[in-house]
Design a protein around this motif. Structure first.
Motif, PDB file in Angstrom:
ATOM      1  N   LEU A  61       0.825  -1.205   0.000  1.00  0.00           N
ATOM      2  CA  LEU A  61       0.000   0.000   0.000  1.00  0.00           C
ATOM      3  C   LEU A  61       0.863   1.261   0.000  1.00  0.00           C
ATOM      4  O   LEU A  61       1.768   1.408   0.814  1.00  0.00           O
ATOM      5  N   LYS A  62       0.576   2.161  -0.908  1.00  0.00           N
ATOM      6  CA  LYS A  62       1.291   3.434  -0.990  1.00  0.00           C
ATOM      7  C   LYS A  62       0.280   4.562  -1.158  1.00  0.00           C
ATOM      8  O   LYS A  62      -0.754   4.380  -1.795  1.00  0.00           O
ATOM      9  N   PRO A  63       0.579   5.735  -0.620  1.00  0.00           N
ATOM     10  CA  PRO A  63      -0.356   6.844  -0.775  1.00  0.00           C
ATOM     11  C   PRO A  63      -0.370   7.363  -2.203  1.00  0.00           C
ATOM     12  O   PRO A  63       0.611   7.237  -2.943  1.00  0.00           O
ATOM     13  N   LEU A  64      -1.467   7.961  -2.583  1.00  0.00           N
ATOM     14  CA  LEU A  64      -1.573   8.601  -3.883  1.00  0.00           C
ATOM     15  C   LEU A  64      -1.041  10.028  -3.794  1.00  0.00           C
ATOM     16  O   LEU A  64      -1.142  10.672  -2.754  1.00  0.00           O
ATOM     17  N   ARG A  65      -0.508  10.508  -4.893  1.00  0.00           N
ATOM     18  CA  ARG A  65       0.026  11.871  -4.929  1.00  0.00           C
ATOM     19  C   ARG A  65      -0.312  12.539  -6.262  1.00  0.00           C
ATOM     20  O   ARG A  65      -0.585  11.862  -7.260  1.00  0.00           O
ATOM     21  N   VAL A  66      -0.295  13.859  -6.239  1.00  0.00           N
ATOM     22  CA  VAL A  66      -0.435  14.625  -7.478  1.00  0.00           C
ATOM     23  C   VAL A  66       0.921  14.625  -8.174  1.00  0.00           C
ATOM     24  O   VAL A  66       1.922  15.028  -7.579  1.00  0.00           O
ATOM     25  N   ARG A  67       0.949  14.162  -9.386  1.00  0.00           N
ATOM     26  CA  ARG A  67       2.185  14.194 -10.181  1.00  0.00           C
ATOM     27  C   ARG A  67       1.942  15.048 -11.425  1.00  0.00           C
ATOM     28  O   ARG A  67       0.939  14.870 -12.118  1.00  0.00           O
ATOM     29  N   VAL A  68       2.834  15.965 -11.679  1.00  0.00           N
ATOM     30  CA  VAL A  68       2.725  16.824 -12.858  1.00  0.00           C
ATOM     31  C   VAL A  68       3.541  16.202 -13.979  1.00  0.00           C
ATOM     32  O   VAL A  68       4.735  15.923 -13.824  1.00  0.00           O
ATOM     33  N   VAL A  69       2.880  15.962 -15.120  1.00  0.00           N
ATOM     34  CA  VAL A  69       3.544  15.336 -16.263  1.00  0.00           C
ATOM     35  C   VAL A  69       3.446  16.267 -17.473  1.00  0.00           C
ATOM     36  O   VAL A  69       2.524  17.079 -17.574  1.00  0.00           O
ATOM     37  N   THR A  70       4.386  16.149 -18.361  1.00  0.00           N
ATOM     38  CA  THR A  70       4.403  16.936 -19.598  1.00  0.00           C
ATOM     39  C   THR A  70       4.014  16.031 -20.768  1.00  0.00           C
ATOM     40  O   THR A  70       4.598  14.952 -20.936  1.00  0.00           O
ATOM     41  N   ALA A  71       3.022  16.468 -21.526  1.00  0.00           N
ATOM     42  CA  ALA A  71       2.547  15.657 -22.649  1.00  0.00           C
ATOM     43  C   ALA A  71       3.632  15.511 -23.706  1.00  0.00           C
ATOM     44  O   ALA A  71       4.325  16.476 -24.042  1.00  0.00           O
ATOM     45  N   ARG A  72       3.760  14.293 -24.223  1.00  0.00           N
ATOM     46  CA  ARG A  72       4.715  14.004 -25.291  1.00  0.00           C
ATOM     47  C   ARG A  72       3.969  13.788 -26.607  1.00  0.00           C
ATOM     48  O   ARG A  72       2.752  13.577 -26.599  1.00  0.00           O
TER      49      ARG A  72
END
Length: 492
Positions: free
Chosen positions: A436-447
């Motif tokens: 089990l791991k917490p969820l996080r906001v991850r910012v990604v750049t569209a390719r």
């Protein structure tokens, strides 16, 4: 949800209470880079506010507010971001002599509110929903307007009517819940405002946005996002929304239109103000999303708690709400569930425990011992007012876990709902707990080649990946993805 908490309370009542506790939910955000230099003779907030009776009022309530929202969220990068926005707004405040304390609350709820004396609060859930600094600035400027207009003082002078939820609680359970009720009353008294006060704060807030250099249209944008979130989290999107977190505010369409009207004083939409999107996304990249690890995890229709080593399912169509003191779930037909745990070092017999007086309206002839996936348990039925209840308890070591299922009198959903809870409750394996791991906001750049479908497929923690992806990125049905664009996704 953590163990060893207080008594079980009827879930239907808790759902009402949870809504009422939401306080002022601003729908605004901010951006702007302040150019103010640090003072050569800085003053601490305690010194500035020591003779301010309004600050003393806020100080009394502050510990209870923080405790009820899971404590403070500590992350230096996010704290700097929020402080940067608050500082820019303070410079154009209606009362530039007013000092502010800004606290990020460790809660996935979408909320922001203010207490007298300059106590400002914003949840990490709201920060995750916002898409740029100007939207957060809109929230905070609205709350600062409540402070400068002394709305909290005015509100305190008015007596709140007793809600029916409190009466249901008192009739069903005899244990002492005075602490939680006092907290509810305190938050209602100091953080809830009239419709006129909300509209007044909107006007002041939009003016502050524009004068601080932020996009003044951010208030209207984030009001739309908040309304979208309310629809997303509703069990039935077409049902009456009178109990959602916008219920204490003027209706969203009215506020959006008024916010846009006031923003036009600064210029046409899209031509004025800074959104601060890039530095905002950098500031929330990695932000904890959803439940904190110590409170357990919600994954679709399942609740899991690694530290306690337990899991259970709720029926399809139910919405789980993981509170600090309990796990709540609501479903169709006004069916509601509450789950919590209490310590029991004495190892008392569960049949005796379930009849020991903590539930009023209990029907003694219905009490029976049961085995729940190899664990000792007991069940019973209770009734009070217009509700029927299934009460189920189960023991693991020195902990008693408790389920309370509530349905309107005569509903046929009581036993099927309670059975799903009982049959799915079990201990996690060591491997399951470790994974089990917490969820996080991850910012990604569209390719090149990325689409809304491909990006949303990377989302975790929800079965409605596309809907949530669109929601947290404020995308419409016609929005597209271009290489180089930045997006938020929810993942581990």
């Amino acid at each position: 949800m953590v163990s060893g908490r207080g008594v079980v309370r009827p879930v239907a009542a808790l759902l009402l209470a949870g809504t009422l506790l939401s306080g002022c939910q601003s729908l605004i955000e901010q951006s702007y880079e302040p150019t103010i230099s640090p003072s050569s003779n800085p003053q601490i907030v305690e010194e500035v506010q020591k003779n301010d009776p309004r600050a003393q009022m806020g100080a009394r309530e502050h510990p209870r507010i923080v405790a009820s929202y899971g404590g403070e969220y500590k992350d230096a990068k996010t704290e700097r971001l929020v402080a940067r926005i608050t500082g820019a707004l303070t410079a154009v405040s209606e009362n530039p002599n007013q000092s502010y304390r800004i606290t990020i609350l460790n809660s996935p709820a979408i909320n922001a509110f203010a207490l007298p004396g300059g106590y400002l609060y914003v949840t990490r859930g709201l920060l995750a929903l916002a898409n740029d600094a100007s939207e957060v600035a809109a929230v905070l400027s609205h709350e600062m307007a409540h402070v400068t207009a002394n709305h909290g003082i005015e509100r305190q002078k008015k007596e709140e009517a007793e809600v029916i939820a409190s009466r249901v609680v008192a009739e069903v359970l005899s244990s002492n819940i005075a602490g939680k009720q006092a907290l509810a009353r305190g938050k209602l008294r100091l953080a809830a405002f009239s419709r006129n006060q909300e509209l007044q704060a909107d006007v002041i807030g939009v003016r502050m946005l524009g004068e601080a250099g932020y996009d003044p249209y951010a208030a209207a944008r984030f009001l739309d996002s908040m309304a979208g979130y309310a629809r997303f989290t509703a069990v039935d999107p077409e049902a009456d929304q009178s109990l959602d977190f916008l219920s204490s505010h003027p209706n969203a369409p009215q506020r959006v239109e008024l916010a846009r009207l006031h923003a036009r004083a600064f210029g046409a939409e899209g031509t004025v103000g800074d959104r601060g999107r890039d530095y905002y996304l950098a500031g929330i990249d990695g932000l904890l999303y959803g439940d904190a690890p110590e409170e357990g995890y919600v994954r679709g229709q399942t609740f899991l708690h690694g530290k306690l080593g337990i899991r259970f399912d709720v029926p399809e169509g139910f919405q789980i709400d993981n509170k600090a003191d309990a796990v709540l779930a609501t479903g169709p037909g006004d069916v509601a569930i509450r789950f919590d745990g209490v310590a029991d070092s004495k190892g008392q017999d569960l049949v005796n425990y379930i009849s020991s007086g903590w539930v009023t309206g209990l029907r003694p002839e219905t009490i029976r011992p049961v085995s729940i996936n190899g664990l000792p348990g007991a069940t019973a039925r209770a009734a009070a007012d217009r509700w029927e209840f299934d009460v189920t308890v189960v023991r693991i070591d020195n902990q008693i876990y408790r389920f309370l299922t509530a349905v309107p009198t005569g509903s046929k959903a009581l036993e099927p709902t309670a059975a799903i809870l009982r049959n799915s409750f079990r201990k996690l394996t060591a491997e399951e707990a470790a994974s089990l791991k917490p969820l996080r906001v991850r910012v990604v750049t569209a390719r090149p080649g990325d689409t809304i479908a491909s990006l949303s497929a990377r989302m975790m923690g929800t079965e409605r990946k596309l809907d949530l992806f669109r929601l947290i990125n404020a995308m419409t049905a016609t929005s597209t993805v271009k290489p180089g664009d930045k997006f938020k996704i929810i993942t581990e």
